[in-house]
Each structure stands twice: as C-alpha cells, then as structure tokens.
Design an enzyme around this catalytic site. Structure first.
Site, PDB file in Angstrom:
ATOM      1  N   HIS A  13       0.935  -1.229  -0.037  1.00  0.00           N
ATOM      2  CA  HIS A  13      -0.150   0.113   0.032  1.00  0.00           C
ATOM      3  C   HIS A  13       0.782   1.056   0.032  1.00  0.00           C
ATOM      4  O   HIS A  13       1.885   1.189   0.602  1.00  0.00           O
ATOM      5  CB  HIS A  13      -0.928  -0.038   1.149  1.00  0.00           C
ATOM      6  CG  HIS A  13      -2.045   0.850   0.919  1.00  0.00           C
ATOM      7  ND1 HIS A  13      -2.073   2.435   1.257  1.00  0.00           N
ATOM      8  CD2 HIS A  13      -3.351   0.716   0.668  1.00  0.00           C
ATOM      9  CE1 HIS A  13      -3.301   2.766   1.135  1.00  0.00           C
ATOM     10  NE2 HIS A  13      -4.008   1.959   0.733  1.00  0.00           N
TER      11      HIS A  13
ATOM     12  N   ASP B 192      -7.890  -5.527  -0.294  1.00  0.00           N
ATOM     13  CA  ASP B 192      -8.315  -6.376  -1.402  1.00  0.00           C
ATOM     14  C   ASP B 192      -8.071  -7.685  -0.986  1.00  0.00           C
ATOM     15  O   ASP B 192      -8.459  -8.560  -1.778  1.00  0.00           O
ATOM     16  CB  ASP B 192      -7.791  -5.897  -2.673  1.00  0.00           C
ATOM     17  CG  ASP B 192      -8.232  -4.587  -3.208  1.00  0.00           C
ATOM     18  OD1 ASP B 192      -7.538  -3.622  -3.402  1.00  0.00           O
ATOM     19  OD2 ASP B 192      -9.649  -4.622  -3.051  1.00  0.00           O
TER      20      ASP B 192
END
Ligand code: SDX
Length: 407
Positions: free
Chosen positions: A284, A338
């Site tokens: 991320h 996700d």
C-alpha cells in the site's frame, strides 16, 4: 538604458523566471505524486505507520461494529452522523430511487456478454447524466438528488448487468429490503441470511472511503471542472477498475485458486519474488503495517465461514499472508483491503468479476463526499510538469522525410 538593453534585460528576466519555475518543479516532482498533498480534506484520515483509518474522525472499527452502510454514507457526505429522523428519511429516499430507466436497461442489452462489469458500470453511470443533464451545482436540492440517485441506482445497475449479460431480465429491487439485503437479492432472487447481509454491509462500510486514493483523486479532478456528478462517478469508476487499485480483489481470488494448496504457497511466493511480480492484495502506498480494513475483513470472513462452512482458499490466504510477512515484511508490505474481501464475496456466491463493481458501490459514498467538498472550495486542477522534450525543432516537409522514422 537603450531599447535594445531593455529588451535584453527583459529576456534575461523571463529566462531567469522560467529556469526558477523549472527548478522548483524539479524539486517538487514525485512520481505518482507520492507524499504530495493534492487537496485539504476533513472527510477521512489515515495514519499509515499506526494503521489508523477514521471517517469524519470516527475510527473505522467503531463504524464497522455499530453502524450501517447508508448511515456511514450519510456521515461521509453530510459530515455528521444522522439523527434517527434524518437516517429514516435518507433510507426512504434511496429505497424509492433504486429503479433505473428502461433506456439504460435497453443500452445494457447491447453490451457484449463478455464485457467486464466495471466497463458496463462506467458506461451506465455516465448514461445517468443524460437523464439529469441540468447542472445546478449551487442548488442543495440538486446536490441531494444526485447523491440519492447515484447511491440508489449504482447497485441496481451492477445487478442488472449481471442478469442481462446472460439473457435474463434484471431482478427488480424490493422496497421492503434494506440496502445490502436488496442488493444481494437482486443478484440471486433469494433473500440472504441476515448474517450474510450484515457481513456484506460491513464490507461496504470498509470500502466506502480512503482519503485521496487514485479513483478519489480522479473524482476531485473531474469535479473541479464543474461537470455533473454522473461524469465525476464515471471517471472514478474507470480509475478504480485497474488491477493496482480496486481491481486487485478479483486478482487475489485468481491467485489463491492458482496456488491451489497450502503446500504450494511458498513455492508460488518465491517464484513471484524471483520474477519481481506484485502479489495482489499486498502492499500500500500509505499503510506500512497491515491495513486495518484487512483485519476487520478477516474477522468477517471467519464469522461467515463458521456459519456457511469453510473454504480452502481461506487456509491458503492465511498461509500466504504469513509467508509474505516473513519475506516482505521488512519492505513494509502487508495485506491490504483487497486481500480478504474476495473471500467474503465468493462465499456469498457472487461472481469474481463483480468484486470490483462492489468496491465501486461502496466507494460512491466517498466519491460523492469529495465531490461536495471540492465544490465548496473549488479551484480547477492544473498541475505543472517537467518538460523533457526538444525546443525549436524544425518542421520537415512530408516529401523530405526519410522513410525510416526516428527510433
Ligand atoms: C487499493 O490508495 C489507496 O488508498 C487505495 C485503496 C483504497 O481504499 O482506495 O487502499 C485500495 O487500491 C489497495 C491496493 C490494491 N492493489 C494491490 O493489491 C496490487 C498490489 N499492490 C501493489 O501494486 C502496490 O503495493 C501498490 C500499487 C498498492 C502500491 O504501490 P507503490 O506505493 O507505488 O509501491 P511501489 O510499487 O513503488 O513498490 C515499492 C516496493 C517495490 O520494491 P523495490 O522495487 O523497491 O525493490 O515494494 C514492492 C515493489 O516491488 N512492492 C511489492 C508489492 N507492492 C509493492 N512487491 C510485491 N508485491 C506487492 N504487492
């Protein structure tokens, strides 16, 4: 000073200013605008080092355990938790705006069966603007109507395409069902178990907003030109579709199925690392610890599997998360939102290619909140660049050009 001297002095000043501007741009340029503030916002807050996410100051954990998705959408868009009366009115309005124009359904009938549902959603969201073309961005009633229509109709469009691409009629929304129960009903014509609906609603809360991510940045840039909110959402849907962004949840399931067994997790991971391939669902730009949403989603997955039965992909996912932490934790690469979401949707019987459209259904709340915030203090986005091309290049007539184009 003579005229010639004055014009030379002016030319020197222009050159100096240009060089200063270019030099300033070089200092500030960061690929992907990493770490560069693109706006001021009070909608949500992330602390990537501590794994904190707050919506309007409220920790995501509290909203996931106590709130509903529409209540959370209201908080994000209007800036405060709704009173009971405000929430009842908001839910009533959305419930009674779920249907879509038959012309949009007819348009969907022409979409190819093999088209990706995110492309169908982007086209349908833009098409909404054809029916509500008045742009009264200074009219609170227009703003509220656009918020209600988009939150209400996006789920119906996702479910309708799922049915129509197989030649079936869309399943009509039911006004007696709440937001998440109705969406799951429109997918299967079966009323989901209350636990299934609640877990799905929590997934929507977790995906609703996340500061200035790529698709929200798209939404703000599009909003800053004062176009209509349907174009804003269509622009954001197109951005979310990419596998580095919202498209990762579908790729995670493909990856877990490809791994196939817990024993194959480490050989698979080693091969990815050797190929410098990105492992979907990990890493991320902001979080340097495990995404707090992944932790909550993992708990939701466990709840669902306790009720509906286990899934071998969950065991593979847990083993992969452990292996990635061993191998890539030193690079601050951990599971993101996700990684576990697809396991919930698969257990609910949702087709893989609808995973990202579901992300979009939730993120419409955040995009609309940013749309309103951008309008409140707008300045059209127009960044600068660092020019790396030629200057004063000659135009060569067609007949004088060599047949070999320059490499
Ligand atoms: C979302 O921004 C948001 O908030 C997004 C989101 C939201 O709610 O809106 O949180 C939703 O998009 C989550 C991310 C979903 N995408 C994926 O899961 C795809 C896989 N992840 C990567 O593509 C990546 O981690 C990004 C795109 C998410 C972030 O990329 P960055 O910040 O540009 O990092 P990078 O590509 O510059 O990588 C830095 C290093 C590199 O190693 P080196 O070249 O320095 O040796 O970390 C490595 C990368 O190779 N790396 C990974 C990796 N992610 C980064 N290595 C293996 N697998 C990964 N997933």
């Amino acid at each position: 000073m003579t005229v010639a001297e004055a014009s030379k002095a002016e030319a020197n000043t222009v050159e100096a200013n240009t060089a200063e501007a270019d030099n300033k741009a070089c200092i500030e340029f960061k690929p992907g605008l990493e770490g560069i503030p693109a706006t001021k916002s009070s909608i949500s807050y992330i602390n990537g080092q501590k794994g904190i996410l707050e919506y309007r100051g409220i920790p995501i954990q509290q909203l996931a355990s106590g709130a509903g998705f529409l209540e959370t959408a209201y908080l994000l868009i209007w800036g405060h938790l709704p009173s009971e009366k405000e929430l009842v009115e908001f839910e009533y309005e959305i419930c009674h705006h779920r249907r879509i124009k038959y012309r949009i359904r007819d348009m969907m009938k022409c979409f190819p069966e093999t088209g990706h549902p995110m492309d169908a959603l982007q086209a349908s969201a833009a098409a909404l603007g054809l029916f509500y073309s008045r742009r009264a961005l200074d009219d609170p009633e227009y703003i509220r109507a656009a918020v209600v229509r988009l939150l209400a109709k996006i789920p119906t469009m996702v479910a309708a395409f799922k049915q129509m691409r197989k030649g079936h009629d869309p399943i009509q929304p039911r006004d007696d069902l709440d937001y998440s129960t109705n969406f799951l009903y429109m997918l299967t014509e079966r009323e989901p178990d209350p636990l299934e609906a609640r877990v799905f609603d929590v997934c929507l809360i977790l995906h609703a907003e996340h500061t200035i991510n790529a698709s929200t940045f798209s939404a703000r840039v599009t909003a800053s030109t004062l176009t209509d909110p349907y174009a804003v959402v269509a622009s954001a849907v197109g951005t979310l579709a990419g596998p580095l962004h919202g498209g990762a949840n579908e790729e995670v399931l493909n990856m877990l199925e490809e791994i196939g067994s817990v024993e194959n997790v480490r050989p698979y991971l080693n091969s990815c690392i050797e190929r410098k391939a990105k492992i979907m669902g990990f890493g991320h730009r902001v979080y340097k610890v495990k995404d707090p949403r992944a932790t909550i989603l993992q708990d939701q997955v466990k709840k669902l599997f306790e009720k509906l039965g286990q899934d071998r992909c969950y065991d593979i996912a847990v083993e992969l998360e452990k292996a990635v932490e061993e191998k890539l934790g030193k690079k601050n690469i951990y599971a993101n939102v996700d990684f576990y979401s697809g396991l919930v949707y698969r257990k609910l019987g949702i087709p893989k290619d609808l995973f990202t459209p579901i992300f979009a259904i939730a993120r419409v709340a955040g995009w609309l909140a940013h749309w309103k915030e951008q309008l409140a203090e707008n300045r059209i986005y127009r960044p600068t660049q660092i020019y790396t091309g030629a200057h004063n290049a000659p135009y060569i007539a067609l007949g004088d050009r060599s047949s070999q184009s320059p490499s």
